[in-house]
Scaffold this active site. Structure first.
Site, PDB file in Angstrom:
ATOM      1  N   SER A  51       6.411  -3.206   0.602  1.00  0.00           N
ATOM      2  CA  SER A  51       6.442  -4.672   1.015  1.00  0.00           C
ATOM      3  C   SER A  51       6.905  -5.768  -0.262  1.00  0.00           C
ATOM      4  O   SER A  51       7.545  -6.671   0.058  1.00  0.00           O
ATOM      5  CB  SER A  51       5.192  -5.410   1.629  1.00  0.00           C
ATOM      6  OG  SER A  51       4.134  -5.179   0.692  1.00  0.00           O
ATOM      7  N   GLU A  83       4.159   1.748  11.210  1.00  0.00           N
ATOM      8  CA  GLU A  83       3.613   2.581  12.265  1.00  0.00           C
ATOM      9  C   GLU A  83       4.230   3.204  13.354  1.00  0.00           C
ATOM     10  O   GLU A  83       4.025   4.244  13.537  1.00  0.00           O
ATOM     11  CB  GLU A  83       2.317   1.652  12.827  1.00  0.00           C
ATOM     12  CG  GLU A  83       1.296   1.350  11.735  1.00  0.00           C
ATOM     13  CD  GLU A  83       0.223   0.512  12.280  1.00  0.00           C
ATOM     14  OE1 GLU A  83      -0.824   0.695  12.530  1.00  0.00           O
ATOM     15  OE2 GLU A  83       0.447  -0.875  12.472  1.00  0.00           O
ATOM     16  N   ARG A 140       2.954  -5.683  10.482  1.00  0.00           N
ATOM     17  CA  ARG A 140       3.359  -7.074  10.565  1.00  0.00           C
ATOM     18  C   ARG A 140       3.875  -7.924   9.342  1.00  0.00           C
ATOM     19  O   ARG A 140       4.317  -9.106   9.174  1.00  0.00           O
ATOM     20  CB  ARG A 140       2.165  -7.747  11.088  1.00  0.00           C
ATOM     21  CG  ARG A 140       0.993  -7.599  10.148  1.00  0.00           C
ATOM     22  CD  ARG A 140      -0.343  -8.508  10.629  1.00  0.00           C
ATOM     23  NE  ARG A 140      -0.061  -9.863  10.714  1.00  0.00           N
ATOM     24  CZ  ARG A 140      -0.335 -10.646   9.335  1.00  0.00           C
ATOM     25  NH1 ARG A 140      -0.318 -10.131   8.534  1.00  0.00           N
ATOM     26  NH2 ARG A 140      -0.131 -11.797   9.585  1.00  0.00           N
ATOM     27  N   ILE A 185       0.733  -1.182   0.106  1.00  0.00           N
ATOM     28  CA  ILE A 185      -0.067  -0.059   0.007  1.00  0.00           C
ATOM     29  C   ILE A 185       0.779   1.480   0.062  1.00  0.00           C
ATOM     30  O   ILE A 185       0.425   2.321   0.465  1.00  0.00           O
ATOM     31  CB  ILE A 185      -0.995   0.004   1.215  1.00  0.00           C
ATOM     32  CG1 ILE A 185      -0.369  -0.156   2.496  1.00  0.00           C
ATOM     33  CG2 ILE A 185      -1.773  -1.099   1.035  1.00  0.00           C
ATOM     34  CD1 ILE A 185      -1.177  -0.072   3.684  1.00  0.00           C
TER      35      ILE A 185
END
Length: 769
Positions: free
Chosen positions: A483, A728, A522, A479
């Protein structure tokens, strides 16, 4: 290491900068219909009557639906919402009916023809008021809803979750204190503001197979929620997320998908599309929850905190199915990254008639740390101690215990504090060259863990191609965090295949393997471990085949630069590509067949906390610790703040890609400064007054400060190559660091966000009185 720890360029970079990447709103399908939604004008009201007859008669309209078409509740954690209102509306803007038509213009015209009669009800527009016994009930039927065992709603009230921490003896802790201080703070609702608006397309074929194209972060979570809501088996629902143009949590759950599915069911074979306007984004997608905090702290004259009593009251909005987990996370992290022996926390989620609260980057940590880290500075001032020193004394170290009683084994917090102090030249106080401006420095620490159920995980599939290239299949969504690139680097490191020879495929529940959600910082950890295991599976198969081929034991073989090589006789080797389809024998036969690797991962030994005390040995997979410092300048005549410098340091375990992680932190700094200085969803009597970028401000390129980003690497034992999540946590300390710097500059304490020029001027006037 050859591929992990280096700055591999983003694998999706060229597609994104050239516009070649196709997002959901770019998709145009044959026969596609367009949807529009009728929304409530009231924050709280009973639906008396809906008349859709005029809309149904309009030429070009193909389907009209109301709440009776979606009467089953859904939710990931608490099943409290329907996709269209049924008996009553609970926030201004809630969907009450929808239309599918040949054009968007016809759909909008039809929506205007739908007549809805309401009986307006008293609204809950303040979480503190919502807690009172005589407050109107937003969900009178709360006791009939379903929820998970780690959440604690209170039927007959507006409380959708009450999470408790009870550690040590709170009264004893206060009795041991030389000073007791109580402070209050407030954090307002804010919006995610991704560049890409929410968009979805639904199509159901004649056999009842449903395909959804959605701008969602978590295809499998959306698939499950829709399966429950519409009683459709999982094998009949395909969710495709081709690309996500930013999410920050706002695209983690279900939003508009549930509106268009009933329409698609009525027009079998024809796709139905709905894309939110920017105003819809502000009102009808998730917002970050508001929060009231009260912190009572005991501290001795030497700077050791003896006790803390926290009350966090969260404004969860009209539906809190995701918010209840944010409140839980805020509860078990309620002390911040400090070793405090006696803790009492009540973290309470309250239903209000406000837009729906949901996940936002930081997942509650930014909100609670705004209060916690200012409170730490206020304690330091009370006893005449430097804010840096009080953090050195109380900050967690290996062997310390956090709020849940967990013994911390790996913790680089103290190293991060020292790094930021050095980068910010903490002990050196600069003065402005202009008489009307004042300079100040502030510091704030932070920690965060992945807030997720203990029994959910990730999976990955890797398939070798006969030319030595590979395909990596995952459902982790990129996003914007990078990743895709990081996961390829992990695969490359194990397989010794260069990143440009590995293609990643994501986000299609029919073809890519299970991923719980792309949330909670995560993915590098969970999906990275799954990818690593899939590659180790391939490696093991390759070594088995090479052992047969050479007659050399597996222990004496290794992978190196796309070959399986003997450790003892390096000239004895075979290319990976030559074994991709199995082993060819001298007699013309074959063995094994095409090589596929499978990997799955669930964080090990993570268990629920005690329901009454919140205590547990390992309630989360890992903690990420860090520190951030800010230097700023304030114009005392206008109240305007200019951020001059931000220093950030986090213990990330292992840097997989330096360029990507620096970009993550820099983005988080800017986003955090936005929440600190500008952002607030202004709500008056349940009505959002600033649902556009005309009135809702976010930082621009002109607001970028100097950013000094660094990392500590204390490996996470269970992480891939020692890595833990960072996306985050690196936003969390920004706002309190700014607030503390403002105090350093002016001697005024702003305890509510955002820290605007108006608030500063008012506080200066009060101080001067």
């Amino acid at each position: 290491m050859k591929y992990v720890g280096i700055s591999v360029p983003r694998v999706d970079g060229i597609k994104k900068v050239t516009g070649a990447l196709k997002y959901v709103d770019d998709i145009k399908l044959h026969g596609m219909l367009h949807a529009a939604v009728k929304r409530s004008p009231y924050p709280h009201g009973e639906i008396i009557r809906i008349d859709t007859s005029k809309a149904e008669k309009l030429s070009g309209v193909k389907a009209v639906i109301t709440g009776k078409d979606v009467s089953k509740r859904a939710g990931l954690y608490l099943e409290d919402k329907t996709f269209l209102a049924t008996d009553k509306v609970r926030y201004r803007g809630e969907a009450v009916a929808a239309v599918a038509a040949e054009t968007k213009e016809i759909a909008l015209e039809a929506v205007a023809l739908i007549e809805v009669e309401y009986r307006e009800l008293p609204a809950v527009t303040n979480a503190l008021e919502g807690l009172k016994p005589d407050a109107p009930l937003v969900h009178p039927d709360l006791g009939e809803y379903k929820w998970g065992p780690i959440f604690f709603p209170k039927p007959g009230s507006n409380i959708s979750n009450h999470y408790k921490i009870r550690k040590g003896d709170i009264e004893k802790g206060f009795a041991e204190a030389d000073f007791i201080v109580e402070n209050q703070f407030f954090v307002p609702h804010i919006q995610h503001c991704p560049i890409e608006n929410h968009s979805a397309i639904a199509q159901m074929d004649a056999e009842g197979n449903l395909t959804i194209w959605s701008t969602c972060q978590s295809p499998y979570a959306v698939q499950k929620a829709l399966s429950v809501a519409f009683d459709i088996p999982l094998n009949k629902i395909r969710v495709i997320s081709p690309a996500v143009g930013g999410g920050f949590g706002g695209k983690a759950g279900t939003t508009l998908e549930g509106i268009i599915i009933p329409l698609a069911k009525k027009v079998r074979g024809r796709p139905v599309k709905l894309t939110y306007s920017r105003e819809d984004e502000f009102v009808n997608s998730f917002v970050r929850q508001g929060m009231h905090a009260v912190i009572k702290t005991g501290i001795d004259k030497d700077g050791k905190i003896t006790a803390v009593k926290n009350t966090f009251i969260w404004d969860g909005g009209a539906y809190t199915e995701y918010g209840v987990n944010i409140v839980r996370a805020g509860g078990y992290a309620s002390t911040g990254p400090y070793d405090i022996p006696n803790v009492w926390t009540d973290s309470i989620c309250v239903y209000t008639n406000h837009p729906v609260g949901g996940p936002y980057r930081g997942f509650g940590m930014s909100e609670i740390h705004f209060a916690i880290e200012q409170n730490i500075d206020m304690l330091a001032e009370k006893i005449g101690m430097d804010p840096l020193d009080i953090r050195r004394i109380n900050g967690l170290r290996p062997g310390g215990k956090n709020a849940t009683g967990q013994v911390v084994e790996v913790c680089g917090l103290q190293e991060c504090i020292e790094e930021v102090a050095q980068k910010l030249a903490w002990s050196h106080k600069d003065k402005s060259s202009q008489p009307n401006k004042r300079r100040g420095k502030g510091i704030a620490c932070a920690y965060k863990a992945p807030s997720m159920p203990n029994n959910v995980g990730s999976s990955a599939i890797v398939k070798l191609n006969e030319d030595g290239t590979a395909h990596l299949l995952v459902s982790a969504q990129d996003i914007g965090q990078g990743s895709d690139t990081a996961l390829i680097q992990i695969a490359s490191e194990i397989l010794t295949i260069p990143p440009h020879k590995i293609t990643i495929k994501t986000g299609d529940t029919d073809y890519t393997p299970y991923e719980w959600q792309t949330v909670a910082s995560r993915i590098t950890y969970c999906a990275g471990n799954a990818v690593a295991r899939a590659c180790e599976d391939i490696k093991e198969q390759l070594l088995e085949l090479a052992q047969i081929r050479f007659g050399i034991p597996k222990r004496d073989l290794t992978l190196c630069d796309e070959y399986i090589v003997s450790k003892i006789y390096p000239d004895r080797k075979i290319a990976i590509k030559d074994l991709a389809l199995g082993l060819s024998m001298d007699d013309g036969s074959g063995f094994h067949g095409p090589i596929l690797g499978r990997g799955a991962f669930i964080p090990p030994n993570v268990r629920n906390t005690d329901k009454q005390t919140g205590q547990g040995e390992k309630p989360v997979a890992f903690w990420t610790y860090g520190c951030q410092g800010v230097e700023l300048e304030v114009d005392v005549e206008t109240g305007k703040i200019e951020i001059l410098k931000v220093a950030s340091c986090f213990d990330v375990g292992k840097v997989i890609n330096p360029m990507l992680i620096e970009g993550q932190v820099e983005g988080a700094i800017v986003q955090g400064l936005g929440s600190a200085l500008y952002e607030e969803l202004i709500l008056e009597k349940g009505i959002v007054k600033n649902p556009s970028f005309v009135d809702y401000k976010i930082p621009t390129a002109a607001d970028m400060p100097e950013m000094l980003v660094s990392f500590v690497e204390n490996p996470e034992e269970t992480g891939p190559f020692g890595a833990r999540g960072i996306g985050e946590p690196c936003m969390v300390p920004a706002a309190p660091a700014v607030a503390n710097a403002v105090y350093d500059a002016l001697g005024i304490r702003i305890t509510s966000l955002p820290i605007t020029a108006e608030k500063i001027l008012k506080a200066l006037q009060e101080k001067n009185k």
